[in-house]
Enzyme design. Structure first.
Site, PDB file in Angstrom:
ATOM      1  CD  GLU A 218      -1.408  -2.337   1.288  1.00  0.00           C
ATOM      2  OE1 GLU A 218      -2.524  -3.043   1.749  1.00  0.00           O
ATOM      3  OE2 GLU A 218      -0.161  -2.698   2.404  1.00  0.00           O
TER       4      GLU A 218
ATOM      5  CG  PHE B 298     -10.585  -8.651  11.529  1.00  0.00           C
ATOM      6  CD1 PHE B 298      -9.110  -9.434  12.336  1.00  0.00           C
ATOM      7  CD2 PHE B 298     -10.342  -8.906   9.945  1.00  0.00           C
ATOM      8  CE1 PHE B 298      -7.740  -9.298  11.233  1.00  0.00           C
ATOM      9  CE2 PHE B 298      -9.547  -9.664   9.191  1.00  0.00           C
ATOM     10  CZ  PHE B 298      -8.143  -9.874  10.360  1.00  0.00           C
TER      11      PHE B 298
END
Length: 559
Positions: free
Chosen positions: A50, A112
């Site tokens: 990323e 999460f």
């Protein structure tokens, strides 16, 4: 019409003319990626990481002037973009970073891959959003692009929970509402025409016998290269540039002094120190330019032109501030000032250029400066150069002449090692008709060398030029000069075979070990229309000169 949030996002991106996205999928953006699956108008580039996506979007934006788009998942996907966002923010680059987020009912529960990316990026974005009301999504997307690209550009983050991506939304194409941010942020109204200060600037320039222009990145951002040249020619003023201003004035022009500041040319620093009128245009007077602030331009009257009122008198007091778009300001100023003829000041500048040229000693078998000079010669100055950070970056600024805007792409404000390779990918995809070369040091290159996977996957025809001295060169230079040669943790050693690494990705590669090999290998690499890695084996004792020592005046240089 009724569309899902994911579909609305893609339609709004099409409205904005987006045809390229850099990203990496994950659970929290699956609805968006599913919509992209059948979207032919937008190409998605899958990067290796990323951070690489953020740097690629940044390079695309700098090369094209259009906003770069990043799409990532929540949690670590979002946090991996933070360095890239900060890099863009420091250098005023328009990015729109779209992050997935956990569903609204899971927010704040340590779910999460949940992270407060809006909170994390608040100090390093021009604005950011978390979209909780699906009905507001179209307006948020449109407003984000307006913010990213207007005024002083910068990155915007949009955090979109997964349930907003799947919700049904009433979408009206091109239904542009009033941009609320312009009423929320009153500072926008501060950048406006000031007739009294224009009159003062006109009077000062007409009376001054030795003006100097200091051009910053705002020249490139505003597209004011032509206007700057006309202004400089009319008042016969030499022009120096910040690192971000390179390319804003023709690098081979007789009036160009090169870079100013810590690693600027001696004649640029002399000129800035000894003139009576300094005209700063789209520049922020960073510490790497001014060094010792209390003595910088102490005898000069300073005209500061910038679109951001927060920059004026932030680091150096401006005697005459002109706040607004630098292109418009230059047009107005050029019309107002008197045309002058060359005088003794121009003669002095020329003498300094003759007496103190950039130079290097041929004490090693391969000089990095020579390699870059050859690269300039063989590409005829037409390549887009990206860089990493450190010695490689400074040599690229000093020895390659940038005669076109947006041809030098580097991390100036944040100084991000690992920036250049991703930026080169984005620049090459944004400007497929241009040769793109990333000039790197071995330390910086290793930080994001995984993006060679992206280069290989998409056959991006860039040249990766690695100046390998087996050390963290700039840090080692400082240790040698200012820390009595105590080379603490800067020796890297031959721990990676870069040619084998290139082989692993199916990328053609070469090694240059002496000056005699440089021209032939570079010529061959440039002629290829495919990915190439060229390793240059240079001495660890090579240094970047001239150099201003920390805390010294900018005309007190080491070389």
């Amino acid at each position: 019409m009724k569309l899902t949030g994911a579909q609305v996002l893609i339609e709004c991106l099409k409205e904005q003319g987006v045809d390229l996205i850099f990203g990496y999928p994950g659970g929290a953006v699956l609805p968006i990626y599913d919509t992209l699956f059948n979207t032919e108008e937008i190409t998605h580039i899958l990067t290796a990481h990323e951070q690489g996506a953020a740097h690629a979007a940044d390079g695309y934006a700098r090369a094209t002037g259009r906003p770069g788009i990043v799409l990532v998942t929540s949690g670590p996907g979002a946090t991996n973009t933070v360095t890239g966002i900060a890099t863009a923010y420091m250098d005023s680059v328009p990015l729109v970073v779209i992050c997935g987020q956990v569903t609204g009912n899971l927010l704040g529960r340590d779910s999460f891959q949940e992270v407060d990316i809006a909170g994390i990026t608040m100090p390093i974005t021009k604005h950011n959003y978390i979209v909780k009301d699906p009905a507001r999504l179209p307006h948020v997307i449109r407003e984000a692009f307006d913010i990213a690209t207007s005024g002083r550009p910068g990155p915007v983050v949009i955090d979109i929970p997964k349930d907003v991506q799947t919700a049904e939304i009433d979408y009206q194409p091109n239904d542009h509402q009033e941009m609320e941010w312009k009423t929320r942020h009153k500072w926008v109204e501060q950048a406006e025409f000031n007739p009294e200060n224009f009159e003062k600037a006109e009077e000062l320039i007409n009376e001054c016998s030795n003006p100097v222009i200091y051009a910053g990145g705002g020249i490139n951002i505003s597209g004011a290269q032509k206007e700057l040249l006309e202004f400089a020619m009319k008042i016969k003023a030499p022009v120096c540039a910040s690192l971000m201003g390179m390319g804003g004035f023709p690098g081979d022009h007789p009036y160009f002094l090169g870079m100013v500041g810590m690693h600027g040319t001696r004649y640029a620093n002399y000129a800035v120190s000894q003139r009576h009128c300094l005209i700063a245009i789209g520049a922020r007077f960073s510490d790497r330019v001014i060094s010792k602030a209390e003595t910088f331009a102490k005898n000069a009257r300073i005209i500061h032109i910038d679109i951001d009122p927060a920059e004026i008198s932030k680091n150096i007091t401006a005697h005459i501030p002109l706040c607004g778009d630098v292109k418009s300001m230059l047009v107005e100023l050029t019309e107002r000032v008197n045309e002058r003829t060359e005088n003794g000041w121009n003669e002095q500048i020329q003498k300094w250029k003759e007496d103190y040229p950039l130079k290097y000693k041929g004490r090693s078998s391969l000089n990095p400066q020579y390699v870059i000079e050859k690269l300039y010669e063989l590409t005829e100055g037409k390549a887009i150069i990206t860089t990493e950070v450190g010695q490689n970056q400074m040599w690229a600024a000093q020895y390659y002449k940038y005669s076109e805007p947006r041809s030098f792409i580097t991390s100036g404000g944040l100084g991000t090692m690992g920036f250049g390779l991703g930026a080169a990918i984005g620049a090459a995809m944004g400007k497929p008709d241009r040769k793109v070369v990333n000039i790197a040091g071995d330390g910086s290159f290793k930080m994001n060398s995984t993006e060679l996977a992206t280069v290989s996957k998409y056959k991006v025809p860039i040249i990766q030029l690695v100046l390998n001295n087996h050390t963290l060169g700039m840090v080692r230079q400082w240790q040698d000069l200012f820390f009595q040669g105590r080379f603490s943790q800067t020796t890297l050693g031959p721990d990676v075979d870069f040619l084998k690494l290139a082989d692993a990705y199916g990328i053609k590669n070469y090694r240059i070990t002496n000056n005699e090999q440089a021209e032939e290998i570079l010529r061959e690499a440039i002629a290829l229309n495919e990915p190439v890695l060229v390793e240059c084996d240079i001495s660890r004792d090579e240094k970047v000169y001239p150099m201003v020592a920390p805390g010294s005046d900018i005309d007190d240089l080491i070389d």
